[in-house]
Design a protein around this motif. Structure first.
Motif, PDB file in Angstrom:
ATOM      1  N   SER A 421      56.296  -3.663  -2.333  1.00 12.72           N
ATOM      2  CA  SER A 421      57.295  -2.874  -2.248  1.00 12.72           C
ATOM      3  C   SER A 421      56.978  -1.607  -1.578  1.00 12.72           C
ATOM      4  O   SER A 421      55.838  -1.248  -1.351  1.00 12.72           O
ATOM      5  CB  SER A 421      58.481  -2.653  -3.413  1.00 12.72           C
ATOM      6  N   GLU A 422      57.956  -0.707  -1.588  1.00  9.84           N
ATOM      7  CA  GLU A 422      57.762   0.572  -1.031  1.00  9.84           C
ATOM      8  C   GLU A 422      56.782   1.374  -1.916  1.00  9.84           C
ATOM      9  O   GLU A 422      56.028   2.264  -1.673  1.00  9.84           O
ATOM     10  CB  GLU A 422      59.057   1.518  -0.934  1.00  9.84           C
ATOM     11  N   SER A 423      56.911   1.210  -3.284  1.00 11.51           N
ATOM     12  CA  SER A 423      56.131   1.997  -4.248  1.00 11.51           C
ATOM     13  C   SER A 423      55.135   1.029  -4.744  1.00 11.51           C
ATOM     14  O   SER A 423      54.162   1.421  -5.692  1.00 11.51           O
ATOM     15  CB  SER A 423      57.264   2.293  -5.430  1.00 11.51           C
ATOM     16  N   LYS A 424      54.888  -0.157  -4.559  1.00  8.15           N
ATOM     17  CA  LYS A 424      53.913  -1.124  -5.051  1.00  8.15           C
ATOM     18  C   LYS A 424      53.023  -2.019  -4.089  1.00  8.15           C
ATOM     19  O   LYS A 424      53.380  -2.192  -3.249  1.00  8.15           O
ATOM     20  CB  LYS A 424      54.685  -2.200  -5.995  1.00  8.15           C
ATOM     21  N   SER A 425      51.881  -1.665  -4.275  1.00  8.75           N
ATOM     22  CA  SER A 425      50.693  -2.438  -3.651  1.00  8.75           C
ATOM     23  C   SER A 425      49.307  -2.836  -4.476  1.00  8.75           C
ATOM     24  O   SER A 425      49.302  -2.274  -5.519  1.00  8.75           O
ATOM     25  CB  SER A 425      50.338  -1.456  -2.573  1.00  8.75           C
ATOM     26  N   PHE A 426      48.673  -3.644  -3.617  1.00  8.70           N
ATOM     27  CA  PHE A 426      47.347  -3.992  -4.480  1.00  8.70           C
ATOM     28  C   PHE A 426      46.296  -4.651  -3.607  1.00  8.70           C
ATOM     29  O   PHE A 426      46.717  -4.629  -2.542  1.00  8.70           O
ATOM     30  CB  PHE A 426      47.555  -5.107  -5.808  1.00  8.70           C
ATOM     31  N   THR A 427      45.153  -4.664  -4.243  1.00  5.20           N
ATOM     32  CA  THR A 427      44.051  -5.001  -3.330  1.00  5.20           C
ATOM     33  C   THR A 427      43.757  -6.484  -3.516  1.00  5.20           C
ATOM     34  O   THR A 427      43.750  -6.742  -4.649  1.00  5.20           O
ATOM     35  CB  THR A 427      42.708  -4.218  -3.660  1.00  5.20           C
ATOM     36  N   LEU A 428      43.741  -7.167  -2.359  1.00  2.01           N
ATOM     37  CA  LEU A 428      43.461  -8.654  -2.563  1.00  2.01           C
ATOM     38  C   LEU A 428      41.973  -8.821  -2.038  1.00  2.01           C
ATOM     39  O   LEU A 428      41.813  -8.601  -0.847  1.00  2.01           O
ATOM     40  CB  LEU A 428      44.551  -9.431  -1.698  1.00  2.01           C
ATOM     41  N   ILE A 429      40.940  -9.343  -2.577  1.00  2.00           N
ATOM     42  CA  ILE A 429      39.995  -9.785  -2.288  1.00  2.00           C
ATOM     43  C   ILE A 429      39.886 -11.235  -1.960  1.00  2.00           C
ATOM     44  O   ILE A 429      39.909 -12.020  -2.932  1.00  2.00           O
ATOM     45  CB  ILE A 429      38.753  -9.534  -3.608  1.00  2.00           C
ATOM     46  N   ASN A 430      39.684 -11.311  -0.606  1.00  2.00           N
ATOM     47  CA  ASN A 430      39.499 -12.969  -0.246  1.00  2.00           C
ATOM     48  C   ASN A 430      37.910 -13.221  -0.152  1.00  2.00           C
ATOM     49  O   ASN A 430      37.489 -12.540   0.410  1.00  2.00           O
ATOM     50  CB  ASN A 430      39.961 -12.906   1.224  1.00  2.00           C
ATOM     51  N   MET A 431      37.767 -14.450  -0.984  1.00  2.00           N
ATOM     52  CA  MET A 431      36.396 -14.847  -0.839  1.00  2.00           C
ATOM     53  C   MET A 431      36.252 -16.294  -0.743  1.00  2.00           C
ATOM     54  O   MET A 431      37.096 -17.123  -0.974  1.00  2.00           O
ATOM     55  CB  MET A 431      35.830 -14.771  -2.138  1.00  2.00           C
ATOM     56  N   PRO A 432      35.228 -16.761   0.222  1.00  2.00           N
ATOM     57  CA  PRO A 432      34.868 -18.149   0.103  1.00  2.00           C
ATOM     58  C   PRO A 432      34.918 -18.891  -1.307  1.00  2.00           C
ATOM     59  O   PRO A 432      34.233 -18.361  -1.896  1.00  2.00           O
ATOM     60  CB  PRO A 432      33.490 -18.304   1.038  1.00  2.00           C
ATOM     61  N   TYR A 433      35.461 -20.029  -1.448  1.00  2.00           N
ATOM     62  CA  TYR A 433      35.324 -20.391  -2.784  1.00  2.00           C
ATOM     63  C   TYR A 433      33.869 -20.706  -3.346  1.00  2.00           C
ATOM     64  O   TYR A 433      33.781 -21.089  -4.486  1.00  2.00           O
ATOM     65  CB  TYR A 433      36.164 -21.751  -3.124  1.00  2.00           C
ATOM     66  N   CYS A 434      33.190 -20.916  -2.496  1.00  4.64           N
ATOM     67  CA  CYS A 434      31.693 -21.301  -2.803  1.00  4.64           C
ATOM     68  C   CYS A 434      31.044 -20.066  -3.583  1.00  4.64           C
ATOM     69  O   CYS A 434      29.804 -20.027  -4.360  1.00  4.64           O
ATOM     70  CB  CYS A 434      30.854 -21.484  -1.682  1.00  4.64           C
ATOM     71  N   LEU A 435      31.697 -18.843  -3.602  1.00  2.00           N
ATOM     72  CA  LEU A 435      31.138 -17.667  -4.381  1.00  2.00           C
ATOM     73  C   LEU A 435      31.892 -17.413  -5.677  1.00  2.00           C
ATOM     74  O   LEU A 435      31.813 -16.379  -6.263  1.00  2.00           O
ATOM     75  CB  LEU A 435      31.531 -16.488  -3.429  1.00  2.00           C
ATOM     76  N   THR A 436      32.602 -18.624  -6.203  1.00  2.51           N
ATOM     77  CA  THR A 436      33.009 -18.389  -7.453  1.00  2.51           C
ATOM     78  C   THR A 436      32.314 -17.931  -8.521  1.00  2.51           C
ATOM     79  O   THR A 436      32.651 -16.950  -9.404  1.00  2.51           O
ATOM     80  CB  THR A 436      33.761 -19.846  -7.879  1.00  2.51           C
ATOM     81  N   GLY A 437      30.908 -18.595  -8.512  1.00  2.75           N
ATOM     82  CA  GLY A 437      29.967 -18.003  -9.487  1.00  2.75           C
ATOM     83  C   GLY A 437      29.719 -16.516  -9.546  1.00  2.75           C
ATOM     84  O   GLY A 437      29.027 -16.154 -10.556  1.00  2.75           O
ATOM     85  N   MET A 438      29.895 -15.807  -8.420  1.00  2.00           N
ATOM     86  CA  MET A 438      29.865 -14.478  -8.319  1.00  2.00           C
ATOM     87  C   MET A 438      30.763 -13.551  -8.522  1.00  2.00           C
ATOM     88  O   MET A 438      30.733 -12.524  -8.288  1.00  2.00           O
ATOM     89  CB  MET A 438      29.108 -14.465  -6.733  1.00  2.00           C
TER      90      MET A 438
END
Length: 453
Positions: A421-438
């Motif tokens: 919204s105008e007052s809300k935001s967040f950071t989205l980290i997009n990762m290959p699912y092969c990196l789940t363990g990291m």
């Protein structure tokens, strides 16, 4: 080498202030004995091994109605080792076979805390015996799971891929290779014998007898240790049916198209969960601490190993030809292998995975996982497609006010700011699912950069 387990064993050995006997627990054939013997051989001058499946004389000793001090004095005369020596380790394997042997662990902690004592056993046998009582507070516990993806790379000898996997962020040039290897890992699974057979032959068909043998061993355990015929039948049914239902939210009543009641199946499932053969991931409806699982709602079923799931569900061919696991069975396989990795990398067995739901008459929402980290529970979605399709995640971020979320998918690593919204935001980290363990390392890196400003 099982690096994480080995490091945990090293930590235990170096703890001189409050050392307790160490109990290593895990499902049958997950590699407990091999790892412990390897550790003991490398880290101690003298290794005394007692396998309670093989030593009838020691089984008889532990079963005698005498106090622990007498048992210990007799044990010393039976062993050709000075277990009081700081360079000696005592390893009691298959300890669940003799419940009274657990009392010796209590005795060692109370009378000889400086000794190095390790015990190992599979949980399923002991769970059916009401007389078994683990010495809580006097023993340290270490849980073993199937191979993680990182351990799989190490077993394959893929050193360059492993080095790239451990870099944060992952080099772009390595992603395709890592994704290919992760799909192979998803096919083979993480059970040690299956991994080693694949490493030697590179032939997936050679791994199939391992899966059959594992399933039969679990079914035999139930038949041997169940208290009643009905308990045995329900348990065997749940083991046979769990692969077809894995990755889905389940109902106990009539599970696997049976006539068994919710109580019968629920008891069986909870026992199998304690035995680490399967996991029940419960949802929460909360958006802030404490995230309490709602055990009245349907749990999501996770089985021990995705390789076994693929085999017994007869979907190996689909996994082999897929370039994106999210496209298989509505993302079921991708979510399942991610769950397997998250469980194996968890440092707290008592803090199980959860997922978030919002169930209303007009709309439902579900976030795949709430990952417990040092910075709180981080929402994790296993999804294909554009970020605009992450409706459930956006709803969760709006309600919770959280500032960080993770998307695991079949694409490149990148970060983006998502405006709610105008007052809300967040950071989205997009990762290959092969990196789940990291995942933990990526969260740590993000937070460190954020703190530096």
């Amino acid at each position: 080498m099982r690096r994480k387990i080995y490091n945990k064993l090293l930590e235990w050995k170096s703890n001189d202030e409050n050392k307790k006997p160490l109990m290593v627990l895990g499902v049958r054939q997950c590699g407990k004995t091999y790892v412990i013997k390897d550790f003991c051989k490398n880290e101690f001058e003298n290794v005394c091994v007692i396998n309670l499946l093989e030593r009838d004389d020691i089984i008889e000793l532990f079963s005698r109605s005498i106090n622990s001090e007498e048992k210990y004095n007799i044990l010393k005369t039976m062993l050709n080792y000075d277990i009081e020596d700081e360079n000696t380790v005592l390893f009691i394997d298959e300890i669940q076979e003799v419940p009274s042997a657990l009392n010796m662990l209590r005795y060692f902690y109370e009378e000889y805390p400086e000794y190095h004592v390790i015990a190992a056993g599979s949980l399923l046998e002991s769970l059916f015996d009401r007389d078994v009582s683990f010495p809580v507070g006097r023993v340290d516990y270490l849980y073993m799971y199937p191979f993680t993806f990182g351990e799989f790379l190490e077993a394959l000898g893929e050193r360059n891929a492993l080095n790239a996997y451990r870099q944060v962020p992952v080099p772009d040039y390595a992603v395709d290779k890592l994704m290919q290897l992760f799909h192979t890992y998803t096919l083979v699974g993480g059970m040690p014998e299956a991994v080693y057979r694949y490493v030697v032959t590179k032939d997936l068909s050679q791994v199939k007898p391992v899966y059959d043998s594992l399933l039969l061993s679990y079914l035999d355990d139930v038949e041997k240790y169940a208290k009643t015929t009905n308990q045995m039948q329900v348990m065997r049914h749940c083991i046979r049916s769990c692969f077809a239902e894995a990755g889905e939210r389940i109902k106990f009543a009539g599970f696997g198209e049976s006539a068994y009641s919710s109580k019968e199946v629920g008891e069986a499932m909870r026992t199998l969960r304690k035995a680490l053969i399967l996991y029940l991931t419960y949802p929460t409806t909360q958006t802030m601490l404490p995230f309490t699982p709602d055990i009245k709602r349907s749990p999501r079923l996770q089985v021990l190993d995705t390789g076994m799931l693929n085999y017994f569900s007869n979907i190996q061919k689909e996994v082999f030809t897929s370039k994106d696991l999210n496209n298989l069975y509505k993302g079921r396989i991708a979510e399942h292998i991610v769950g397997q990795e998250l469980i194996a990398h968890s440092d707290n067995y008592l803090q199980p995975l959860q997922f978030w739901i919002r169930e209303q008459k007009t709309s439902n929402a579900e976030v795949d996982f709430l990952y417990p980290s040092a910075y709180g529970h981080i929402p994790v979605e296993v999804k294909a497609g554009a970020t605009g399709h992450l409706k459930s995640l956006l709803m969760y971020m709006d309600l919770s006010g959280a500032s960080l979320a993770i998307r695991l998918y079949a694409g490149p690593y990148h970060q983006e700011e998502i405006k709610i919204s105008e007052s809300k935001s967040f950071t989205l980290i997009n990762m290959p699912y092969c990196l789940t363990g990291m995942l933990s390392a990526y969260i740590e890196s993000y937070m460190a950069i954020k703190e530096r400003g």
